[in-house]
Scaffold this motif. Structure first.
Motif, PDB file in Angstrom:
ATOM      1  N   THR A  11       0.850  -1.210   0.000  1.00  0.00           N
ATOM      2  CA  THR A  11       0.000   0.000   0.000  1.00  0.00           C
ATOM      3  C   THR A  11       0.880   1.253   0.000  1.00  0.00           C
ATOM      4  O   THR A  11       0.540   2.249  -0.635  1.00  0.00           O
ATOM      5  CB  THR A  11      -0.975   0.020   1.200  1.00  0.00           C
ATOM      6  N   ALA A  12       2.003   1.188   0.685  1.00  0.00           N
ATOM      7  CA  ALA A  12       2.901   2.348   0.699  1.00  0.00           C
ATOM      8  C   ALA A  12       3.542   2.561  -0.674  1.00  0.00           C
ATOM      9  O   ALA A  12       3.638   3.700  -1.155  1.00  0.00           O
ATOM     10  CB  ALA A  12       3.981   2.159   1.760  1.00  0.00           C
ATOM     11  N   ARG A 202      13.527   2.886   0.975  1.00  0.00           N
ATOM     12  CA  ARG A 202      12.938   4.145   1.445  1.00  0.00           C
ATOM     13  C   ARG A 202      11.476   3.913   1.836  1.00  0.00           C
ATOM     14  O   ARG A 202      11.003   4.437   2.846  1.00  0.00           O
ATOM     15  CB  ARG A 202      13.074   5.225   0.359  1.00  0.00           C
ATOM     16  N   ILE A 203      10.785   3.109   1.044  1.00  0.00           N
ATOM     17  CA  ILE A 203       9.377   2.801   1.340  1.00  0.00           C
ATOM     18  C   ILE A 203       9.285   1.981   2.628  1.00  0.00           C
ATOM     19  O   ILE A 203       8.484   2.286   3.517  1.00  0.00           O
ATOM     20  CB  ILE A 203       8.740   2.062   0.141  1.00  0.00           C
ATOM     21  N   ASP A 204      10.128   0.968   2.769  1.00  0.00           N
ATOM     22  CA  ASP A 204      10.102   0.132   3.987  1.00  0.00           C
ATOM     23  C   ASP A 204      10.408   0.954   5.226  1.00  0.00           C
ATOM     24  O   ASP A 204       9.833   0.717   6.299  1.00  0.00           O
ATOM     25  CB  ASP A 204      11.109  -1.021   3.871  1.00  0.00           C
ATOM     26  N   MET A 205      11.326   1.912   5.105  1.00  0.00           N
ATOM     27  CA  MET A 205      11.626   2.784   6.257  1.00  0.00           C
ATOM     28  C   MET A 205      10.363   3.530   6.689  1.00  0.00           C
ATOM     29  O   MET A 205      10.040   3.590   7.886  1.00  0.00           O
ATOM     30  CB  MET A 205      12.731   3.776   5.877  1.00  0.00           C
ATOM     31  N   LEU A 206       9.628   4.060   5.726  1.00  0.00           N
ATOM     32  CA  LEU A 206       8.396   4.791   6.065  1.00  0.00           C
ATOM     33  C   LEU A 206       7.345   3.857   6.659  1.00  0.00           C
ATOM     34  O   LEU A 206       6.614   4.241   7.574  1.00  0.00           O
ATOM     35  CB  LEU A 206       7.834   5.501   4.821  1.00  0.00           C
ATOM     36  N   VAL A 207       7.280   2.633   6.152  1.00  0.00           N
ATOM     37  CA  VAL A 207       6.320   1.660   6.697  1.00  0.00           C
ATOM     38  C   VAL A 207       6.654   1.392   8.168  1.00  0.00           C
ATOM     39  O   VAL A 207       5.774   1.378   9.033  1.00  0.00           O
ATOM     40  CB  VAL A 207       6.316   0.357   5.857  1.00  0.00           C
ATOM     41  N   ARG A 245       9.435  12.591  -3.543  1.00  0.00           N
ATOM     42  CA  ARG A 245       8.467  11.484  -3.440  1.00  0.00           C
ATOM     43  C   ARG A 245       8.403  10.951  -2.005  1.00  0.00           C
ATOM     44  O   ARG A 245       7.334  10.599  -1.498  1.00  0.00           O
ATOM     45  CB  ARG A 245       8.862  10.326  -4.379  1.00  0.00           C
ATOM     46  N   VAL A 246       9.561  10.861  -1.354  1.00  0.00           N
ATOM     47  CA  VAL A 246       9.578  10.328   0.016  1.00  0.00           C
ATOM     48  C   VAL A 246       8.915  11.318   0.979  1.00  0.00           C
ATOM     49  O   VAL A 246       8.148  10.915   1.866  1.00  0.00           O
ATOM     50  CB  VAL A 246      11.018   9.976   0.438  1.00  0.00           C
ATOM     51  N   ILE A 247       9.175  12.592   0.800  1.00  0.00           N
ATOM     52  CA  ILE A 247       8.512  13.598   1.652  1.00  0.00           C
ATOM     53  C   ILE A 247       6.994  13.485   1.495  1.00  0.00           C
ATOM     54  O   ILE A 247       6.250  13.436   2.492  1.00  0.00           O
ATOM     55  CB  ILE A 247       8.972  15.035   1.264  1.00  0.00           C
ATOM     56  N   ALA A 248       6.531  13.419   0.261  1.00  0.00           N
ATOM     57  CA  ALA A 248       5.077  13.357   0.014  1.00  0.00           C
ATOM     58  C   ALA A 248       4.480  12.064   0.594  1.00  0.00           C
ATOM     59  O   ALA A 248       3.408  12.086   1.206  1.00  0.00           O
ATOM     60  CB  ALA A 248       4.811  13.438  -1.493  1.00  0.00           C
ATOM     61  N   THR A 249       5.196  10.965   0.421  1.00  0.00           N
ATOM     62  CA  THR A 249       4.684   9.685   0.929  1.00  0.00           C
ATOM     63  C   THR A 249       4.653   9.704   2.460  1.00  0.00           C
ATOM     64  O   THR A 249       3.696   9.217   3.083  1.00  0.00           O
ATOM     65  CB  THR A 249       5.548   8.516   0.397  1.00  0.00           C
ATOM     66  N   ALA A 250       5.681  10.301   3.079  1.00  0.00           N
ATOM     67  CA  ALA A 250       5.690  10.427   4.547  1.00  0.00           C
ATOM     68  C   ALA A 250       4.485  11.250   5.004  1.00  0.00           C
ATOM     69  O   ALA A 250       3.807  10.900   5.977  1.00  0.00           O
ATOM     70  CB  ALA A 250       6.995  11.082   5.008  1.00  0.00           C
ATOM     71  N   ARG A 251       4.211  12.342   4.315  1.00  0.00           N
ATOM     72  CA  ARG A 251       3.058  13.184   4.694  1.00  0.00           C
ATOM     73  C   ARG A 251       1.754  12.409   4.626  1.00  0.00           C
ATOM     74  O   ARG A 251       0.903  12.498   5.517  1.00  0.00           O
ATOM     75  CB  ARG A 251       3.038  14.435   3.781  1.00  0.00           C
ATOM     76  N   ILE A 252       1.601  11.597   3.565  1.00  0.00           N
ATOM     77  CA  ILE A 252       0.354  10.838   3.391  1.00  0.00           C
ATOM     78  C   ILE A 252       0.255   9.723   4.443  1.00  0.00           C
ATOM     79  O   ILE A 252      -0.807   9.486   5.018  1.00  0.00           O
ATOM     80  CB  ILE A 252       0.287  10.259   1.957  1.00  0.00           C
ATOM     81  N   MET A 253       1.377   9.090   4.745  1.00  0.00           N
ATOM     82  CA  MET A 253       1.345   7.958   5.688  1.00  0.00           C
ATOM     83  C   MET A 253       1.274   8.412   7.141  1.00  0.00           C
ATOM     84  O   MET A 253       0.817   7.668   8.002  1.00  0.00           O
ATOM     85  CB  MET A 253       2.589   7.073   5.490  1.00  0.00           C
ATOM     86  N   MET A 254       1.766   9.633   7.421  1.00  0.00           N
ATOM     87  CA  MET A 254       1.771  10.141   8.809  1.00  0.00           C
ATOM     88  C   MET A 254       1.198  11.559   8.804  1.00  0.00           C
ATOM     89  O   MET A 254       1.911  12.545   8.969  1.00  0.00           O
ATOM     90  CB  MET A 254       3.214  10.097   9.354  1.00  0.00           C
ATOM     91  N   PRO A 255      -0.141  11.658   8.615  1.00  0.00           N
ATOM     92  CA  PRO A 255      -0.754  12.957   8.319  1.00  0.00           C
ATOM     93  C   PRO A 255      -0.554  14.008   9.412  1.00  0.00           C
ATOM     94  O   PRO A 255      -0.546  15.195   9.110  1.00  0.00           O
ATOM     95  CB  PRO A 255      -2.240  12.637   8.174  1.00  0.00           C
ATOM     96  N   ARG A 256      -0.418  13.592  10.665  1.00  0.00           N
ATOM     97  CA  ARG A 256      -0.340  14.591  11.745  1.00  0.00           C
ATOM     98  C   ARG A 256       1.075  14.802  12.276  1.00  0.00           C
ATOM     99  O   ARG A 256       1.286  15.556  13.224  1.00  0.00           O
ATOM    100  CB  ARG A 256      -1.272  14.195  12.894  1.00  0.00           C
TER     101      ARG A 256
END
Ligand code: SAM
Ligand code: DTB
Ligand code: SF4
Length: 318
Positions: A11-12, A202-207, A245-256
């Motif tokens: 999903t990430a 990078r994706i796994d780190m965000l997960v 892309r990583v900044i945007a994905t981090a924002r979406i995955m951790m909205p607050r």
């Protein structure tokens, strides 16, 4: 009680790999729902103990094992820390982050660290420290002194971690994060991009970050600043769009969470920084130096903010 993980690798990755315009639109919309998009939180860093570190992090100028030439300093005096914090506050910072080149703090340094936290806190600033691994007693002492945040980065994916650091395990990082969180200190944890990792790392780190029992309150995303005499001295520059892309994905995955555009801004164009802010980055390090490396400094940042119509978040009253 353990909860089901919110994010999977698939999903990430589906978010991360969206067409860029769709990714930016989604990230910015989510950002606007939770934050004022024109306000940026500013933290100021101070290295309270520089160089001579026992760990072998391959990106770091402060590791004794890298053969890097940086000499080891002693823990700085409390008065100097307070004077630096006063100046940082006058320059618009709301948080003061004190970093030490340690594997972990020694018991004999704890009273000094406590005095630093108390003194900075008394100025009305938020306090943050990054000191390496902590044990149960140390988190309690720092919490009782008034420590607001603890920075402890997971740096990359669990898979890639042993290629970056061999003197500790990824699981050690997760353990310290749990201790910090359980003591009621806010967690600041993120990583570094551009160390030769794959997009999947990078994706796994965000997960991993998003699936912690609570997502970190603050997520610093650093662009590697290649340091002379370290194994990553000649690492090729990561494509800035991959960074966005990583900044945007981090924002979406951790909205607050506050997503911090951290190290590496001095090598970024205004346009890339603007894109990062649009993608949901809402925090930066202010000042001319990070811990040892360069940062854009106040006048460049104020010019950038003026151009973009951005404002620093206001400091809490003293
Ligand atoms: N010794 C403590 C530790 O490692 O947790 C605290 C200080 S350490 C320098 C803090 C973080 O800075 C690292 O976890 C890493 O993410 C980041 N960092 C260090 N050197 C860097 C570099 N050359 N480029 C980008 N980020 C870097
Ligand atoms: C973080 O993620 N980045 C900061 C802070 N946490 C401690 C440190 C960046 C260090 C950059 C290299 C240097 O100054 O030596
Ligand atoms: Fe030491 Fe921290 Fe640098 Fe690693 S990143 S070598 S632990 S100062």
């Amino acid at each position: 009680m353990s909860k089901a993980p919110n994010w999977t690798r698939d999903t990430a990755a589906a978010v991360h790999d969206l067409p860029l315009m769709d990714l930016l639109y989604k990230a910015h919309s989510i950002h606007r729902d939770a934050f004022d998009p024109n306000r940026i939180q500013m933290s100021k860093l101070l290295s309270i103990k520089t160089g001579g570190c026992a760990e072998d992090c391959s990106y770091c100028s402060q590791s004794a094992r890298n053969g890097a030439k940086l000499p080891a300093s002693k823990l700085v005096e409390v008065e100097r820390v307070i004077a630096g914090a006063r100046k940082a506050r006058a320059e618009g910072a709301t948080r003061y982050c004190m970093g030490a080149a340690w594997r972990e703090p020694k018991e004999r340094d704890m009273d000094t660290l406590v005095a630093m936290v108390e003194g900075v806190k008394a100025l009305g600033l938020e306090t943050c420290m990054t000191l390496g691994m902590l044990d149960d007693g140390q988190v309690v002492k720092l919490r009782d002194a008034g420590l607001d945040y603890y920075n402890h980065n997971i740096d990359t994916s669990e898979r890639f971690y042993p290629q970056v650091v061999t003197t500790r395990r990824f699981a050690d990082r997760i353990d310290t994060l749990a201790r910090v969180r359980d003591a009621g200190i806010k967690v600041c944890s993120g990583g570094i991009l551009g160390m030769g990792e794959a997009a999947a790392d990078r994706i796994d780190m965000l997960v991993t970050l998003a699936n912690l029992p609570e997502p970190p309150d603050s997520v610093p995303i650093n662009m590697l600043m290649p340091q002379a005499d370290t194994p990553l001295a000649d690492a090729p520059l990561l494509d800035p769009i991959a960074f966005v892309r990583v900044i945007a994905t981090a924002r979406i995955m951790m909205p607050r969470s506050y997503v911090r555009l951290s190290a590496g801004r001095s090598a970024m164009s205004d346009e890339i920084q603007a894109l990062c802010f649009f993608a949901g980055a809402n925090s930066i390090f202010a000042g001319e130096t990070l811990l040892t490396a360069e940062n854009p400094g106040e006048s460049a940042d104020m010019a950038l903010f003026a151009k973009l119509g951005l404002k620093p978040t206001e400091c809490a009253p003293a």
